[in-house]
Design a protein around this motif. Structure first.
Motif, short mmCIF file in Angstrom:
data_model
loop_
_atom_site.label_atom_id
_atom_site.label_comp_id
_atom_site.label_asym_id
_atom_site.label_seq_id
_atom_site.Cartn_x
_atom_site.Cartn_y
_atom_site.Cartn_z
N ASP A 182 31.89 59.48 53.05
CA ASP A 182 31.64 58.08 52.71
C ASP A 182 30.58 57.96 51.61
O ASP A 182 30.38 56.88 51.05
N ASP A 183 29.87 59.07 51.34
CA ASP A 183 28.77 59.02 50.39
C ASP A 183 29.19 59.45 48.99
O ASP A 183 30.14 60.23 48.81
N VAL A 184 28.45 58.93 48.01
CA VAL A 184 28.55 59.40 46.62
C VAL A 184 27.12 59.65 46.15
O VAL A 184 26.26 58.77 46.22
N VAL A 185 26.88 60.88 45.70
CA VAL A 185 25.54 61.31 45.32
C VAL A 185 25.31 61.06 43.83
O VAL A 185 26.21 61.27 43.02
N TYR A 186 24.11 60.61 43.50
CA TYR A 186 23.74 60.34 42.11
C TYR A 186 22.50 61.19 41.80
O TYR A 186 21.47 61.08 42.47
N LEU A 187 22.62 62.06 40.81
CA LEU A 187 21.54 62.99 40.45
C LEU A 187 20.63 62.38 39.39
O LEU A 187 21.10 61.95 38.34
N ILE A 188 19.34 62.37 39.71
CA ILE A 188 18.34 61.83 38.79
C ILE A 188 17.29 62.89 38.50
O ILE A 188 16.81 63.58 39.42
N MET A 189 16.90 63.04 37.23
CA MET A 189 15.68 63.77 36.90
C MET A 189 14.57 62.70 36.82
O MET A 189 14.57 61.89 35.89
N PRO A 190 13.66 62.68 37.79
CA PRO A 190 12.72 61.54 37.88
C PRO A 190 11.91 61.31 36.61
O PRO A 190 11.58 60.15 36.30
N LYS A 225 22.55 50.45 43.63
CA LYS A 225 23.36 49.80 44.67
C LYS A 225 24.53 49.05 44.02
O LYS A 225 25.66 49.13 44.50
N ASP A 226 24.26 48.38 42.93
CA ASP A 226 25.29 47.63 42.22
C ASP A 226 26.33 48.56 41.61
O ASP A 226 27.53 48.28 41.61
N LEU A 227 25.88 49.71 41.13
CA LEU A 227 26.82 50.71 40.60
C LEU A 227 27.73 51.19 41.71
O LEU A 227 28.94 51.37 41.50
N GLY A 228 27.15 51.42 42.90
CA GLY A 228 27.98 51.78 44.05
C GLY A 228 27.77 53.18 44.58
O GLY A 228 28.54 53.64 45.42
N VAL A 229 26.72 53.88 44.12
CA VAL A 229 26.43 55.19 44.70
C VAL A 229 25.64 54.97 46.00
O VAL A 229 25.07 53.90 46.22
N THR A 230 25.63 56.00 46.87
CA THR A 230 25.01 55.81 48.19
C THR A 230 23.88 56.77 48.49
O THR A 230 23.19 56.61 49.50
N ALA A 231 23.72 57.79 47.67
CA ALA A 231 22.68 58.79 47.96
C ALA A 231 22.09 59.28 46.64
O ALA A 231 22.81 59.42 45.65
N LEU A 232 20.79 59.55 46.65
CA LEU A 232 20.13 60.07 45.45
C LEU A 232 19.71 61.51 45.68
O LEU A 232 19.12 61.84 46.71
N TRP A 233 20.03 62.35 44.70
CA TRP A 233 19.45 63.70 44.65
C TRP A 233 18.48 63.68 43.48
O TRP A 233 18.89 63.46 42.34
N LYS A 249 34.19 50.23 39.18
CA LYS A 249 35.43 49.88 39.88
C LYS A 249 35.92 51.05 40.74
O LYS A 249 36.37 50.86 41.87
N LEU A 250 35.83 52.26 40.19
CA LEU A 250 36.24 53.43 40.98
C LEU A 250 35.39 53.55 42.25
O LEU A 250 35.92 53.84 43.33
N LEU A 251 34.10 53.32 42.11
CA LEU A 251 33.23 53.40 43.28
C LEU A 251 33.54 52.30 44.29
O LEU A 251 33.49 52.52 45.50
N LYS A 252 33.90 51.12 43.79
CA LYS A 252 34.26 50.02 44.68
C LYS A 252 35.56 50.34 45.42
O LYS A 252 35.67 50.13 46.64
N LEU A 253 36.54 50.88 44.69
CA LEU A 253 37.80 51.25 45.33
C LEU A 253 37.56 52.30 46.41
O LEU A 253 38.17 52.28 47.48
N ARG A 254 36.67 53.24 46.10
CA ARG A 254 36.35 54.29 47.08
C ARG A 254 35.74 53.69 48.35
O ARG A 254 36.04 54.12 49.46
N ARG A 255 34.90 52.67 48.17
CA ARG A 255 34.31 51.99 49.33
C ARG A 255 35.38 51.25 50.13
O ARG A 255 35.35 51.22 51.35
#
Ligand SMILES: [Ca+2]
Ligand SMILES: [Ca+2]
Length: 644
Positions: free
Chosen positions: A139-147, A191-199, A548-554
């Protein structure tokens, strides 16, 4: 944490000053030698929790710590044993906790022939665990950030006093000012983009001018001051929890940075594999031709981990990989030593418990002994049974990547305990197909090997991270290929990972060009790509498609948990179906430069008897007549169809 010494007034009056000046103390050994009184400069871990572990190993740093006796003030804290090393520079204290232990501050006194030093260990009740430590699922989608490269929420920490000259946005390898506050400020965007987890790449203290990436730790129990404080990190985790989002910590048990104080003065003689003067290099002496690799699209692009997975390899073939210093530079921790292993396990527990984390991304996984991984995971799962660990195994072959995944014992009798790995084989396949003209069937060829993994639904498909050029900037790429990569990553099985900025078409080649600042993350940036108004029409088109892809996945469980079936695969296209009890979705990928009409028989497939087709995403035209699907797929595209 507070530090005290009965005969060092400064430590009594200004404990935090002494703590912050730890590096200065290490850097000035003469000052330490001139004093024959014991003093404590650091306590690791700095605090702990009630009911978390039955015992705790405390590593105390300082000088003149040749103790004759250590006693602690609480009856339910018993000193098991102690060990002084490096002429009193370190003191190990093994504490046992009794069943009546309550929260409070443990004060331990260390007596030495020349005086007495003391240290404190606050022990707190655990936070309620209901909203924490859940782990990841599909159910999760991870988003990678270099802080350092995402958003600057606090310009006052851009150049901490202890790291003068470290900040310079014009230099690609200097610190740029991004921080944890900046990420917290943009949680609504994510949140608006639709990812659910941050790495986040490692937030531990690095400091050195070119260590903005976080992989050169100098203190495993501190947040780097460029990024903020531990409270900022906990605050980010709390902000994410409020949005039902999760946080992954980037753990690096393989090595520390060159500037870590341990390098000049290791707590034990064999704390590292080798020493700064004499050590192996992680470079493998095994030539790619050893396993017949080295040519063609599947040429090995990393160290030959085959030798680690090969039951016929000799210990000599593996030793450089697991005991060598990474890139010949990064001090390699000797995690075969039980004391080092205990330190590393406690350190991971400390971060997980401090912030209520759901998982760890585990760096350079194959470079560490599998026995250590087994013990580390056993220790973690005793407390956090649902925690997800995702290992980095940078290799194109599923037979190699799956060797490192836990849930099964391999030929060496070891179950590493690792939850899952990044799907590097799929990464290589997606890039080779989209960018290098490899057959679309290469993707099918990776997926057929899912049987090697105990939980293929936990694999982490991705097409980009901080170590590879941005896909959109590769030779021969285009926004269409980037969108195909997004669509495949978000519709194939697993827990997808996306890389910051790709959703707005950020450009960049190899490291460090792939790590530009997110435009708009800094006050005064010419454009703000966090807002629709700041994006060019092309950037907005990419963002809208990804959203939209993330919304469809949800909205469609089949995209998250549906069973995956191949319907069609050849050099130019791959069509697959994902099925749950409630729905059947067909995903049609065409990699050719021309439109294509695919006629796919549906008898004896899960698409059988489909009479109608509805396009959910993309520009395909499709029809079904109960016997076959007829799909007109545009060039270089992915479409998602619902069949009934
Ligand atoms: Ca900053
Ligand atoms: Ca190693």
């Amino acid at each position: 944490m507070k530090l005290r010494s009965s005969r060092v007034a400064l430590a009594l009056v200004l404990p935090s000053v002494v703590f912050l000046n730890r590096d200065a103390l290490f850097a000035d050994p003469q000052a330490a030698q001139n004093s024959d009184v014991p003093a404590v400069t650091k306590v690791e871990p700095p605090n702990w929790w009630v009911g978390l572990t039955p015992d705790l190993m405390v590593l105390v740093s300082g000088h003149e710590l040749q103790v004759t006796q250590v006693t602690c003030n609480l009856p339910d804290v018993v000193v098991g044993r102690t060990q002084t090393t490096q002429g009193g520079a370190y003191l190990f204290v093994w504490l046992k906790f009794g069943p009546q232990l309550r929260s409070g501050t443990v004060v331990c006194r260390a007596r030495t022939p020349t005086g007495e030093a003391s240290f404190e260990l606050p022990i707190a009740a655990r936070q309620p665990t209901a909203q924490r430590f859940h782990g990841l699922s599909s159910d999760d989608v991870v988003y990678l950030i270099m802080p350092d490269r995402f958003a600057n929420g606090d310009p006052t920490n851009d150049e901490p006093a202890e790291f003068p000259g470290s900040h310079d946005r014009t230099k690609p390898r200097a610190w740029h000012g991004g921080d944890l506050r900046g990420i917290r400020d943009h949680v609504p965007y994510l949140k608006d983009l639709g990812v659910t987890a941050l790495w986040l790449t490692p937030v531990v203290k690095n400091g050195a001018t070119e260590d903005y990436h976080g992989y050169g730790a100098v203190d495993l129990y501190a947040v780097d001051p460029h990024l903020g404080s531990l409270d900022d990190y906990k605050g980010l985790a709390a902000d994410l929890r409020k949005q039902r989002m999760k946080l992954l910590f980037d753990a690096v048990p393989n090595h520390v940075g060159r500037n870590h104080p341990w390098v000049n003065q290791p707590p034990l003689p064999d704390w590292f594999h080798g020493s700064a003067e004499k050590h192996l290099d992680s470079y493998s002496p095994i030539k790619t031709s050893f396993y017949g690799n080295g040519n063609g699209a599947e040429a090995i692009k990393s160290d030959p981990f085959e030798a680690l997975a090969d039951p016929h390899a000799t210990p000599a073939m593996r030793r450089n990989l697991t005991e060598g210093w990474f890139s010949g530079i990064l001090p390699d921790l000797n995690s075969e030593n039980p004391t080092v292993a205990t330190y590393l396990l406690q350190n991971s527990i400390w971060w997980i418990e401090s912030a209520g984390l759901d998982g760890l991304r585990v760096d350079t996984f194959p470079y560490v002994s599998r026995t250590f991984w087994q013990q580390w995971h056993t220790g973690l799962r005793r407390i956090y049974p649902n925690l997800t660990t995702v290992g980095e195994v940078f290799h194109p072959n599923p037979a190699v990547t799956s060797f490192f995944v836990g849930g099964k014992k391999d030929w060496d009798g070891i179950d590493t305990g690792l939850s899952t790995v990044f799907d590097f084989p799929l990464f290589f396949a997606i890039r080779d197909v989209l960018l290098h003209g490899a057959p679309a069937g290469r993707i099918t060829n990776v997926l057929r090997q899912d049987e090697l993994y105990p939980h293929p639904d936990w694999l982490v498909p991705f097409f980009a991270n901080h170590d590879v050029p941005r896909l959109i900037s590769e030779p021969g790429s285009s926004p269409e290929q980037a969108l195909s990569a997004f669509a495949l990553t978000l519709t194939l099985r697993g827990i997808p990972e996306l890389y910051y900025g790709d959703e707005v078409g950020m450009a960049g080649g190899g490291d460090p060009d792939n790590r530009h600042d997110f435009p708009g993350g800094w006050a005064g940036d010419a454009r703000n790509l966090f807002t629709p108004e700041g994006r060019t029409p092309e950037q907005q088109r990419i963002f809208a498609a990804v959203q939209k892809l993330l919304k469809l996945r949800r909205e469609h469980g089949a995209l998250r948990t549906g069973k995956l079936f191949h319907l069609f695969s050849d050099d130019g296209s791959y069509v697959f179906l994902r099925e749950t009890d409630d729905e059947r979705l067909v995903i049609a990928f065409n990699n050719q430069k021309a439109q294509r009409i695919l006629t796919i028989p549906s008898a004896n497939t899960p698409a059988e008897n489909a009479q109608s087709v509805r396009v959910l995403y993309g520009d395909a035209f499709a029809a079904a007549n109960g016997k076959e699907l007829k799909i007109t797929v545009p060039p270089r595209s992915v479409s998602i169809l619902s069949v009934n």
